[in-house]
Design an enzyme around this catalytic site. Structure first.
Site, mmCIF file in Angstrom:
data_model
loop_
_atom_site.group_PDB
_atom_site.id
_atom_site.type_symbol
_atom_site.label_atom_id
_atom_site.label_comp_id
_atom_site.label_asym_id
_atom_site.label_seq_id
_atom_site.Cartn_x
_atom_site.Cartn_y
_atom_site.Cartn_z
ATOM 1 N N SER A 124 103.047 -54.393 -1.337
ATOM 2 C CA SER A 124 102.084 -53.697 -1.700
ATOM 3 C C SER A 124 102.337 -52.105 -1.872
ATOM 4 O O SER A 124 103.514 -52.011 -2.804
ATOM 5 C CB SER A 124 100.298 -54.353 -1.908
ATOM 6 O OG SER A 124 99.657 -53.441 -2.215
ATOM 7 N N HIS A 131 94.492 -55.358 -6.183
ATOM 8 C CA HIS A 131 95.702 -56.328 -7.642
ATOM 9 C C HIS A 131 94.527 -57.196 -7.891
ATOM 10 O O HIS A 131 95.216 -58.176 -7.670
ATOM 11 C CB HIS A 131 97.113 -56.735 -6.619
ATOM 12 C CG HIS A 131 97.368 -56.129 -5.172
ATOM 13 N ND1 HIS A 131 98.518 -55.315 -6.120
ATOM 14 C CD2 HIS A 131 97.083 -55.575 -4.314
ATOM 15 C CE1 HIS A 131 98.448 -54.429 -4.942
ATOM 16 N NE2 HIS A 131 98.321 -54.975 -4.122
#
Length: 304
Positions: A84, A193
């Site tokens: 991430s 996400h």
């Protein structure tokens, strides 16, 4: 976080000072508070540090500081990757864009993610003891017109889900009914996400595409497709898609293993990725480098 590194190594001190200046400059674009990044890192309070638009540049700065300490002592990675936000740290390490630009863009990334979904509307949970297909099924059956989907494919038997809060709660219960061992609500500020992050992606995309970039010095294996990015255009495309796409960390590590990677150094705060990697690649050699006392072990791994 990072204070011990800064006191022990001039490279780390210089990195944090550079990040601090970039953070101050980024404040002109909006956001909360007028404190310096160093003050937030060193002094807190915790609720200021964990605010997404502060946490993201803080973690980036400390991760790059740790990397630069090792680089100054001969570290030459064959590949870099990050989970991430960590993908931005990986690109700074690879030279795709500067630390200053990285700090500014992740500060805005954090702000846009936070603003994409009203507080309390979204949620995330970790589903433990279930394979990806079971979690996908639980999300599909629990959606009921809302958004919930796998967000972080972290390791075998551990999948993060994200979406509307009620749908995440339903998917958690459904996953347990289908055989998952546990469903753990995560203390996060936004449902990262997943499709709810598309407004943040749309805001961030033109800014990512405006960055001054160079081809990475070493390949960066991307979250969205687990493919090594060797040119700047592909790297930016992957970062754009990453905002609202799932993090395919299992596939990232599997790709690194397929490329012959056997030794890993997790740089920056925490040891979460070391745990994930060990469950994915059983024979991997992994150390964390986030404090001066870790230096010898990290350099020993790098010499193999």
């Amino acid at each position: 976080m990072g204070r011990a590194l800064a006191l022990a190594f001039p490279e780390a001190e210089a990195t944090l000072a550079e990040a601090d200046a970039a953070f101050d400059g980024a404040a002109a674009g909006g956001g909360s508070g007028a404190r310096s990044l160093r003050a937030i890192i060193d002094e807190g309070p915790e609720d200021a540090l964990t605010l997404t638009e502060h946490a993201q540049p803080a973690i980036l700065a400390v991760s790059v500081a740790a990397y630069r300490v090792l680089a100054a002592r001969g570290l030459e990675p064959a590949f870099v990757a990050g989970h991430s936000l960590g993908e931005y740290s990986a690109h700074v390490a690879a030279g795709t864009f500067s630390l200053a630009d990285g700090v500014a863009i992740v500060r805005r990334r954090g702000r846009y993610m936070q603003e994409a979904v009203p507080v309390g509307t979204g949620a995330m949970a970790a589903i433990v003891g279930a394979d990806d297909a079971l979690v996908e099924q639980a999300c599909l059956e629990a959606a009921q017109g809302e958004i919930v989907s796998p967000a972080n494919l972290n390791s075998p038997g551990q999948v993060g889900i994200a979406g509307h809060a009620a749908a995440v709660a339903r998917a958690s219960e459904r996953a347990k009914a289908l055989g998952a061992r546990r469903a753990i609500p995560l203390a996060v500020s936004a449902p990262f996400h997943c499709a709810l992050m598309k407004p943040a992606q749309d805001r961030l995309e033109p800014e990512l595409r405006a960055l001054a970039t160079r081809p990475p010095r070493v390949p960066v294996v991307a979250n969205v497709d687990a493919q090594p990015k060797r040119d700047a255009g592909a790297a930016v495309d992957a970062l754009v898609q990453q905002v609202s796409s799932r993090v395919r960390w299992v596939e990232v590590v599997q790709r690194l293993a397929a490329e012959g990677v056997t030794h890993y150094v997790e740089v920056g705060p925490g040891t979460v990725l070391a745990g994930f990697i060990k469950r994915i690649q059983k024979d991997a050699h992994i150390v964390n480098f986030s404090a001066p006392e870790h230096l010898d072990a990290a350099l020993a791994v790098c010499s193999n």
